[in-house]
Design an enzyme around this catalytic site. Structure first.
Site, PDB file in Angstrom:
ATOM      1  N   GLY A   1       0.845  -1.199   0.000  1.00 43.13           N
ATOM      2  CA  GLY A   1       0.000   0.000   0.000  1.00 43.13           C
ATOM      3  C   GLY A   1       0.879   1.247   0.000  1.00 43.13           C
ATOM      4  O   GLY A   1       0.565   2.253   0.635  1.00 43.13           O
TER       5      GLY A   1
ATOM      6  N   ASP B   1       2.091  -1.925  -4.352  1.00 40.08           N
ATOM      7  CA  ASP B   1       0.751  -1.343  -4.355  1.00 40.08           C
ATOM      8  C   ASP B   1      -0.055  -2.006  -5.450  1.00 40.08           C
ATOM      9  O   ASP B   1       0.503  -2.589  -6.381  1.00 40.08           O
ATOM     10  CB  ASP B   1       0.835   0.173  -4.601  1.00 40.08           C
ATOM     11  N   ILE B   2      -1.371  -1.874  -5.347  1.00 43.92           N
ATOM     12  CA  ILE B   2      -2.245  -2.424  -6.388  1.00 43.92           C
ATOM     13  C   ILE B   2      -2.197  -1.543  -7.638  1.00 43.92           C
ATOM     14  O   ILE B   2      -2.455  -1.995  -8.746  1.00 43.92           O
ATOM     15  CB  ILE B   2      -3.683  -2.599  -5.847  1.00 43.92           C
TER      16      ILE B   2
ATOM     17  N   TYR C   1     -15.198   0.623   8.746  1.00 39.66           N
ATOM     18  CA  TYR C   1     -13.765   0.874   8.912  1.00 39.66           C
ATOM     19  C   TYR C   1     -13.374   0.706  10.385  1.00 39.66           C
ATOM     20  O   TYR C   1     -12.401   0.022  10.702  1.00 39.66           O
ATOM     21  CB  TYR C   1     -13.455   2.292   8.425  1.00 39.66           C
TER      22      TYR C   1
ATOM     23  N   ASN D   1      -1.712  -7.137  -4.639  1.00 38.51           N
ATOM     24  CA  ASN D   1      -3.106  -7.013  -4.237  1.00 38.51           C
ATOM     25  C   ASN D   1      -3.246  -7.903  -3.005  1.00 38.51           C
ATOM     26  O   ASN D   1      -3.079  -9.123  -3.095  1.00 38.51           O
ATOM     27  CB  ASN D   1      -3.995  -7.506  -5.392  1.00 38.51           C
TER      28      ASN D   1
HETATM   29  N1  SER Z   1      -8.163   9.267   8.914  1.00 37.01           N
HETATM   30  C1  SER Z   1      -9.011   8.122   8.958  1.00 37.01           C
HETATM   31  C2  SER Z   1     -10.348   8.387   8.395  1.00 37.01           C
HETATM   32  O1  SER Z   1     -10.765   9.523   8.456  1.00 37.01           O
HETATM   33  C3  SER Z   1      -9.165   7.666  10.378  1.00 37.01           C
HETATM   34  O2  SER Z   1      -8.217   6.743  10.666  1.00 37.01           O
HETATM   35  O3  SER Z   1     -10.981   7.498   7.931  1.00 37.01           O
END
Ligand code: SER
Length: 316
Positions: free
Chosen positions: A9, A35-36, A143, A53
């Site tokens: 990445g 990186d991909i 996330y 990947n």
């Molecule tokens: N900077 C990131 C985000 O805003 C948080 O880890 O998703």
């Protein structure tokens, strides 16, 4: 023993700066950027690059086998705002990628692994101010809970298989060398570009939304300091809180105005990123990082603002 470092990445906001820093320390030929997507000019031209990947297990296995890295930095991930648009894909990328790397670290006896976590692991019921290392964590973004689950996997692989994995819960990161890729804290980078280009900026977060942020210089230094620390000093194998600087869009705009007096900020009416920001801490307690590996912040809001403007001025 010389290090052989694989950064996965490498084209992203952290990767771009980390690869340069690591190549400066360990020699360009010893830091393989991957990186991909096609590499940026700087990354391609000052050291080795491989396409990778993280979801392609065979390809990743081949990279471990070919380079036998002593250190791996896994930075490929989908951030908070984009992740809400593609929840299943965010979960898959963030989780499967990590598990592939942890498995190969066991198989190839990789000496050290770095994996970034985030302030997004906290949620609406976490204490909002000076959020401690250990507390209620109820993240409500994909996330956020992929990072929280990832932290548990990291600790698990350390305990069960002895993988020396180290991690930081980064605050929002601000740098001039590369753009952020779809997060909730991105406004704090965009604002500098727009201030220099157009003298105004519309923030997608409201005026008084405080969030923990950090200048990239500090973030890279923290990462390398943590990775260089003797293993016995690392008491946390999930991920370390890192506080940085906490400020609101208004406070940042006021700081920018000290350099660009005509700068104007306005605020969007409704943006889905506001709800994400409201669920995150306003400030973070990082006393454990200070105690364990001597962490100390160098860039406060005025210093960061001045450095950003000075460097970006040449580019925009
Ligand atoms: N900077 C990131 C985000 O805003 C948080 O880890 O998703």
């Amino acid at each position: 023993m010389s290090e052989k470092i694989l950064v996965i990445g490498a084209n992203g906001q952290i990767g771009t700066e980390l690869v340069t820093a690591l190549r400066g320390i360990h020699g360009a030929e010893n830091v393989i950027a991957s990186d991909i997507n096609s590499p940026t000019y700087a990354i391609r031209n000052n050291g080795p690059f491989e396409f990778a990947n993280v979801l392609d297990k065979d390809n990743l296995h081949h990279l471990f086998d070919k380079h036998r890295p002593t250190q791996v930095y896994l930075l490929a991930a989908m951030l908070s705002a984009v992740g809400e648009q593609k929840p299943k894909m965010a979960w898959d990328l963030n989780m499967t990628g990590l598990l592939h790397v942890l498995d190969f670290a066991v198989e190839f006896k990789t000496a050290k692994v770095f994996w970034p976590s985030s302030i997004a692991v906290f949620g609406p019921h976490s204490p909002q101010y000076d959020t401690p290392q250990y507390c209620v964590m109820d993240p409500n973004t994909v996330y956020g809970f992929s990072k929280l689950a990832g932290e548990r996997w990291c600790e698990y692989y350390f305990t069960k298989y002895g993988v020396d994995v180290r991690s930081i819960r980064y605050p929002g990161l601000i740098g001039w060398k590369a753009n952020p890729g779809g997060g909730t804290t991105d406004y704090a980078v965009h604002i500098f570009h727009e201030a220099l280009k157009h003298g105004k900026y519309q923030s997608f977060l409201s005026a008084n939304t405080a969030l923990p942020m950090m200048y990239m210089e500090d973030a890279i230094r923290a990462t390398i300091t943590l990775m260089d620390a003797p293993a016995e000093q690392i008491s946390i194998r999930s991920s370390y809180n890192l506080g940085g600087i906490s400020f609101t869009p208004t406070q940042l705009a006021d700081e920018i105005k000290k350099h660009l007096p005509d700068f104007e900020i306005s605020y969007a009416d409704a943006d889905p990123r506001q709800a994400i920001a409201d669920s995150w801490p306003k400030s973070i307690d990082d006393s454990q990082a200070q105690q364990d590996w001597g962490w100390k912040l160098e860039y406060d809001l005025p210093r960061m603002t001045q450095d950003m403007l000075q460097n970006l001025k040449e580019l925009v």
